[in-house]
Enzyme design. Structure first.
Site, PDB file in Angstrom:
ATOM      1  CB  CYS A   1      -3.740  -1.641   4.348  1.00 61.00           C
ATOM      2  SG  CYS A   1      -3.228  -1.605   5.935  1.00 61.00           S
TER       3      CYS A   1
ATOM      4  CG  ASN B   1       2.104   1.394   4.743  1.00 62.39           C
ATOM      5  OD1 ASN B   1       3.078   1.775   4.736  1.00 62.39           O
ATOM      6  ND2 ASN B   1       1.633   1.386   3.540  1.00 62.39           N
TER       7      ASN B   1
ATOM      8  CG  ASN C   1      -4.678   4.082   0.379  1.00 63.82           C
ATOM      9  OD1 ASN C   1      -4.048   3.479  -0.342  1.00 63.82           O
ATOM     10  ND2 ASN C   1      -4.492   3.705   1.810  1.00 63.82           N
TER      11      ASN C   1
ATOM     12  CD  GLU D   1      -5.484   4.587   5.610  1.00 64.14           C
ATOM     13  OE1 GLU D   1      -5.937   4.432   4.504  1.00 64.14           O
ATOM     14  OE2 GLU D   1      -4.926   3.744   6.253  1.00 64.14           O
TER      15      GLU D   1
ATOM     16  CD  GLU E   1      -2.235   1.255   2.784  1.00 64.22           C
ATOM     17  OE1 GLU E   1      -1.645   0.696   3.927  1.00 64.22           O
ATOM     18  OE2 GLU E   1      -3.421   1.638   3.120  1.00 64.22           O
TER      19      GLU E   1
END
Ligand code: CDT
Length: 307
Positions: A172, A197, A110, A146, A47
């Site tokens: 993730c 991560n 993401n 995030e 990621e």
């Protein structure tokens, strides 16, 4: 029958905040070349493999913040990775921070792309399960922002005909949710790429979990997802201490039986390689986990899924 895809799970050690794209892409290409020399068909990167994991802190400088996102894939230094992959005839999946939308209405995701052996993008996924917070928690030793830096992915969980089979991607935190694997498997996914991560300590939710428990849960969810959906799962970490944050390693390739068949040993840039036979998915998909035959969504009451 066999349909072998030789896969390299390309774990990365930490990426420093000051490391630029050229430097990171050079590391990615070194792993790509190793994988090509080992006869691999597909390399799976983590990621957000092009930058440090910036959601771990509040980025106050807008220029720095913008520098973490890709406006096109590929662009700039990243083009070198695509060209080298095409030259070596090896595919890859790559996680990155994506800037989409327009100048007036920018959108941030993401994301990950799946790239074929010809260096062309086959498909894209935008992370749906964003962990952490949209606001700063000054009491935490590091942040998980995030929800501040990205919006929820809007592409669903697509699958792609590629590498002789059906492939899907997730990112993730998605791996902790059974829906992720199931939605991909319902569309026939035989191999799922999954970069992550993950800090060894979670300063927000799940406090009280030991690093050992967090490592255990990392493998538990990927192995369960693989087994219950009879799919290969390739889980690839960013590892080591990144800007003071201790990241979990645990990169592994999980067979459709739920067994780990390859894993990394270090906290740095390292490949774990396995021959993933997509036909090894067939016994499970036509047996215990024949979803059309044995699933009973019409009896799930309020939990009935749309599909
Ligand atoms: N990147 C990501 O999704 N990480 C979450 C952990 C956040 S805990 C600070 C994960 O589920 O691994």
């Amino acid at each position: 029958m066999t349909r072998i895809v030789r896969v390299a799970a390309a774990q990365l050690g930490p990426i420093a905040r000051l490391e630029n794209r050229e430097q990171v892409v050079t590391r990615l290409i070194a792993l790509l070349r190793q994988a090509a020399a080992d006869g691999c068909d597909l390399v799976v990167y983590p990621e957000m493999a092009l930058t440090t994991f910036f959601p771990h802190w509040e980025v106050t400088d807008p220029v720095e913040l913008e520098s973490y996102y890709e406006k096109a894939m590929p662009e700039g230094a990243v083009t070198r990775l695509f060209e080298e992959a095409a030259r070596l005839k090896i595919g890859f999946s790559l996680g990155y921070a994506e800037l989409a939308g327009t100048a007036d209405t920018p959108r941030h995701f993401n994301s990950s792309v799946l790239v074929g052996k010809d260096g062309r993008v086959i498909g894209k996924y935008r992370k749906i399960h964003l962990p952490g917070y949209a606001e700063i928690h000054p009491e935490h030793p590091f942040q998980n922002l995030e929800k501040m830096y990205f919006e929820v992915g809007d592409l669903g969980f697509p699958v792609f005909d590629a590498f002789g089979g059906t492939l899907g991607m997730c990112i993730c935190n998605d791996r902790r949710w059974p829906e992720t694997y199931r939605l991909l498997a319902l569309q026939g996914a035989e191999l799922i790429t999954l970069g992550y991560n993950t800090p060894l300590h979670n300063p927000g939710q799940d406090t009280g979990q030991s690093p050992e428990q967090r490592r255990f849960h990392n493998h538990l969810c990927m192995q369960a997802g693989a087994y219950q959906n009879s799919s290969w799962v390739v889980g690839v970490a960013k590892a080591g201490i990144e800007e003071g944050c201790e990241m979990m390693a645990g990169t592994c390739i999980v067979a459709p039986t739920g067994e780990i068949v390859a894993e990394t040993k270090t906290l740095g840039d390292e490949l774990a390689v396995a021959d993933c036979d997509l036909d090894a998915c067939i016994p499970g998909k036509r047996g215990e986990f024949d979803l059309a035959l044995n699933r009973r969504p019409e009896h799930y009451g309020l939990l009935v899924e749309a599909s």
